[in-house]
Design a protein around this motif. Structure first.
Motif, PDB file in Angstrom:
ATOM      1  N   UNK A  67       0.814  -1.211   0.000  1.00 54.04           N
ATOM      2  CA  UNK A  67       0.000   0.000   0.000  1.00 54.04           C
ATOM      3  C   UNK A  67       0.851   1.266   0.000  1.00 54.04           C
ATOM      4  N   UNK A  68       0.505   2.177  -0.908  1.00 57.87           N
ATOM      5  CA  UNK A  68       1.200   3.463  -0.973  1.00 57.87           C
ATOM      6  C   UNK A  68       1.051   4.229   0.318  1.00 57.87           C
ATOM      7  N   UNK A  69      -0.148   4.115   0.913  1.00 59.17           N
ATOM      8  CA  UNK A  69      -0.380   4.854   2.176  1.00 59.17           C
ATOM      9  C   UNK A  69       0.576   4.371   3.248  1.00 59.17           C
ATOM     10  N   UNK A  70       0.658   3.045   3.411  1.00 63.27           N
ATOM     11  CA  UNK A  70       1.495   2.493   4.482  1.00 63.27           C
ATOM     12  C   UNK A  70       2.974   2.719   4.207  1.00 63.27           C
ATOM     13  N   UNK A  71       3.437   2.188   3.060  1.00 65.76           N
ATOM     14  CA  UNK A  71       4.879   2.197   2.803  1.00 65.76           C
ATOM     15  C   UNK A  71       5.346   3.555   2.307  1.00 65.76           C
ATOM     16  N   UNK A  72       4.562   4.135   1.391  1.00 67.10           N
ATOM     17  CA  UNK A  72       4.913   5.453   0.856  1.00 67.10           C
ATOM     18  C   UNK A  72       5.071   6.463   1.974  1.00 67.10           C
ATOM     19  N   UNK A  73       4.099   6.491   2.892  1.00 66.40           N
ATOM     20  CA  UNK A  73       4.157   7.444   4.006  1.00 66.40           C
ATOM     21  C   UNK A  73       5.387   7.223   4.866  1.00 66.40           C
ATOM     22  N   UNK A  74       5.710   5.939   5.082  1.00 62.98           N
ATOM     23  CA  UNK A  74       6.878   5.636   5.914  1.00 62.98           C
ATOM     24  C   UNK A  74       8.161   6.159   5.262  1.00 62.98           C
ATOM     25  N   UNK A  75       8.275   5.920   3.956  1.00 61.29           N
ATOM     26  CA  UNK A  75       9.459   6.373   3.215  1.00 61.29           C
ATOM     27  C   UNK A  75       9.572   7.904   3.265  1.00 61.29           C
ATOM     28  N   UNK A  76       8.425   8.582   3.070  1.00 58.38           N
ATOM     29  CA  UNK A  76       8.425  10.051   3.004  1.00 58.38           C
ATOM     30  C   UNK A  76       8.765  10.671   4.359  1.00 58.38           C
ATOM     31  N   UNK A  77       8.289  10.032   5.443  1.00 57.85           N
ATOM     32  CA  UNK A  77       8.428  10.663   6.758  1.00 57.85           C
ATOM     33  C   UNK A  77       9.662  10.219   7.535  1.00 57.85           C
ATOM     34  N   UNK A  78      10.269   9.104   7.136  1.00 55.00           N
ATOM     35  CA  UNK A  78      11.400   8.576   7.915  1.00 55.00           C
ATOM     36  C   UNK A  78      12.628   9.478   7.786  1.00 55.00           C
ATOM     37  N   UNK A  79      13.214   9.904   8.911  1.00 56.19           N
ATOM     38  CA  UNK A  79      14.356  10.827   8.853  1.00 56.19           C
ATOM     39  C   UNK A  79      15.608  10.216   8.208  1.00 56.19           C
ATOM     40  N   UNK A  80      15.689   8.874   8.152  1.00 56.42           N
ATOM     41  CA  UNK A  80      16.868   8.247   7.523  1.00 56.42           C
ATOM     42  C   UNK A  80      16.842   8.400   5.998  1.00 56.42           C
ATOM     43  N   UNK A  81      15.655   8.623   5.447  1.00 58.75           N
ATOM     44  CA  UNK A  81      15.531   8.821   3.992  1.00 58.75           C
ATOM     45  C   UNK A  81      15.837  10.288   3.684  1.00 58.75           C
ATOM     46  N   UNK A  82      16.811  10.535   2.820  1.00 65.26           N
ATOM     47  CA  UNK A  82      17.255  11.912   2.573  1.00 65.26           C
ATOM     48  C   UNK A  82      16.685  12.511   1.287  1.00 65.26           C
ATOM     49  N   UNK A  83      16.255  11.657   0.360  1.00 72.85           N
ATOM     50  CA  UNK A  83      15.695  12.135  -0.915  1.00 72.85           C
ATOM     51  C   UNK A  83      14.450  11.317  -1.213  1.00 72.85           C
TER      52      UNK A  83
END
Length: 479
Positions: free
Chosen positions: A212-228
């Motif tokens: 799910x885009x909501x579940x995984x997409x949101x996690x990717x967008x909000x996680x501080x370890x992801x820089x781009x």
């Protein structure tokens, strides 16, 4: 298809194939058959993928450029060896006609080759600090450093090449990746993971999570370890990503209602086949698909007659059939929506010159005339085999109509007048102006991206690498 139908797929996390805790069936848009069982990643699994990429980031950043280039070249070679299999995956999961799918694989191979080349030329410059008083005796230079973890969220319509436009530059510049492919096209992402594993990508540098885009997409967008975050998709989702991403680097490739302007001195016989391809290739489900055509009145009747005639020769059918030009749309819901939009246009006075009806999940290529410019088929991104052809008094009027849009990705202008061409190039509010071709033109190393609601940032290997790296300044004081 090599790996068997109805096969249970696995997530690719930290260099390992991980069985999902939950699964959902994947259906082929054309036949409606179940073709695979796809893992629906949980937040914990997405978290594991981000952590794996985070752990791998230092090793990836230290990897010499020639080694990064070698991995990307090996990937391109492996894809070349298995290109028919790759094309069949796209035809099956996305209902992209096989000849169009093959063209996409050809381009994907090019994209990874360009990425390999660009890996070797990420460089900075020296700065003459003595140009400023107080700068004497100092030596300054810039370098580009990878940002770290790249979160890539990709669309269904080019499931190999638009992924390559994220993965290629990320690996070339020494970043690591968590890829969340579109829900309808995960098989091509798993296929890529298999090839990258063979190409020798470091453990954790490339990860695939589906669901799910909501579940995984949101996690990717909000996680501080992801820089781009690099996202290709709809403006609504893109704006949401930007709002939630904080200070992360965000690259957005969003929608369009791309237009072509046809001047009175144009050789219609030469341009009609290009315009038909631009409008109906892959069922019009292309970001730079031709959606609006504005034709100067002197040649309007002639253009419409030839365009409609050429449209009617397109073959509808099974994406795996060599003869097929147009196949099923990505979901039945898109067929319903398209028919509603056509009806809205007709209610406001538009004339259906051809098409306008569906055949199961296939929408017949549709040409609309005299369309009221306030209706959805004009204002919004249609993402369907629908094109409107309207009459204009002049190219200037057409330019105003093209600009009267929330989008601005690319626009095409056919004219033999050099002044008209330069005027159009200057006045059109788009990321790319294509003179004497359709807006659907793209080769993979050019800067590609839009203005307004079409997004921000540019793809095309060199340009994407700039977005995925940080400029660092170094100064030596020799006084």
């Amino acid at each position: 298809m090599g790996e068997g139908i109805n096969m249970k797929k696995h997530l690719f996390i930290g260099g390992k194939w991980v069985e999902g805790s939950e699964y959902a069936p994947l259906y082929a848009p054309y036949s409606g058959e179940e073709i695979a069982q796809i893992p629906q990643a949980t937040v914990q699994e997405a978290d594991a993928a981000i952590e794996a990429a985070h752990q791998a980031r230092l090793a990836m950043a230290k990897m010499p450029a020639h080694q990064r280039a070698a991995i990307l070249n090996k990937l391109a070679n492996l894809l070349e060896e298995r290109q028919e299999e790759a094309a069949r995956i796209i035809a099956l999961e996305a209902a992209k006609p096989i000849k169009t799918a093959r063209a996409e694989i050809g381009r994907t191979i090019q994209t990874y080759r360009f990425a390999a080349e660009e890996a070797k030329r990420i460089h900075g410059e020296t700065l003459p600090l003595d140009a400023a008083p107080g700068g004497e005796g100092r030596v300054a230079y810039t370098v580009r450093e990878p940002l770290g973890v790249v979160g890539a969220i990709s669309p269904f319509n080019f499931p190999m090449n638009l992924v390559a436009h994220k993965v290629g530059p990320a690996l070339a510049s020494g970043n690591t990746i968590v890829l969340k492919p579109a829900s309808q096209t995960p098989l091509s992402a798993f296929f890529l993971a298999e090839l990258l594993e063979q190409a020798g990508v470091p453990t954790g540098a490339f990860n695939v999570v589906t669901g799910s885009g909501r579940t995984i997409g949101n996690r990717i967008v909000e996680d501080p370890r992801v820089k781009v975050v690099t996202f290709t998709g709809s403006p609504g989702v893109g704006i949401g990503i930007r709002n939630r991403a904080g200070l992360k680097r965000v690259i957005l490739e969003l929608g369009s209602n791309s237009a072509v302007i046809v001047d009175k001195d144009t050789d219609l016989d030469k341009i009609i086949p290009r315009c038909v391809t631009g409008a109906f290739s892959f069922q019009g489900q292309v970001c730079i698909s031709v959606q609006r055509i504005f034709v100067v009145e002197e040649v309007y009747e002639d253009f419409v007659e030839k365009f409609v005639k050429a449209t009617r020769t397109l073959q509808l059918g099974d994406p795996l059939d060599e003869q097929t030009d147009v196949s099923a749309m990505i979901t039945p819901g898109d067929v319903t929506r398209s028919l509603d939009w056509i009806q809205e246009a007709v209610d406001k006075g538009a004339k259906v010159a051809t098409g306008g009806e569906a055949n199961g999940n296939m929408l017949n290529p549709t040409v609309l005339l005299d369309v009221d410019l306030s209706v959805k088929v004009s204002c919004q991104e249609v993402f369907a085999p629908i094109v409107l052809v309207n009459k204009v008094a002049s190219v200037d009027e057409a330019i105003e109509l093209v600009n009267d849009s929330p989008y601005g990705l690319q626009a095409g202008v056919y004219t033999n007048n050099v002044h008209t061409a330069f005027d159009a190039a200057e006045k059109l509010q788009v990321g790319g102006v294509i003179i004497n071709d359709i807006p659907t033109f793209r080769v993979d190393h050019m800067p590609y991206g839009g203005v307004k609601e079409s997004g921000s940032g540019r793809e095309g290997l060199k340009y994407a690498i700039e977005e995925m790296t940080e400029l660092k300044l170094v100064i030596f004081n020799r006084n």
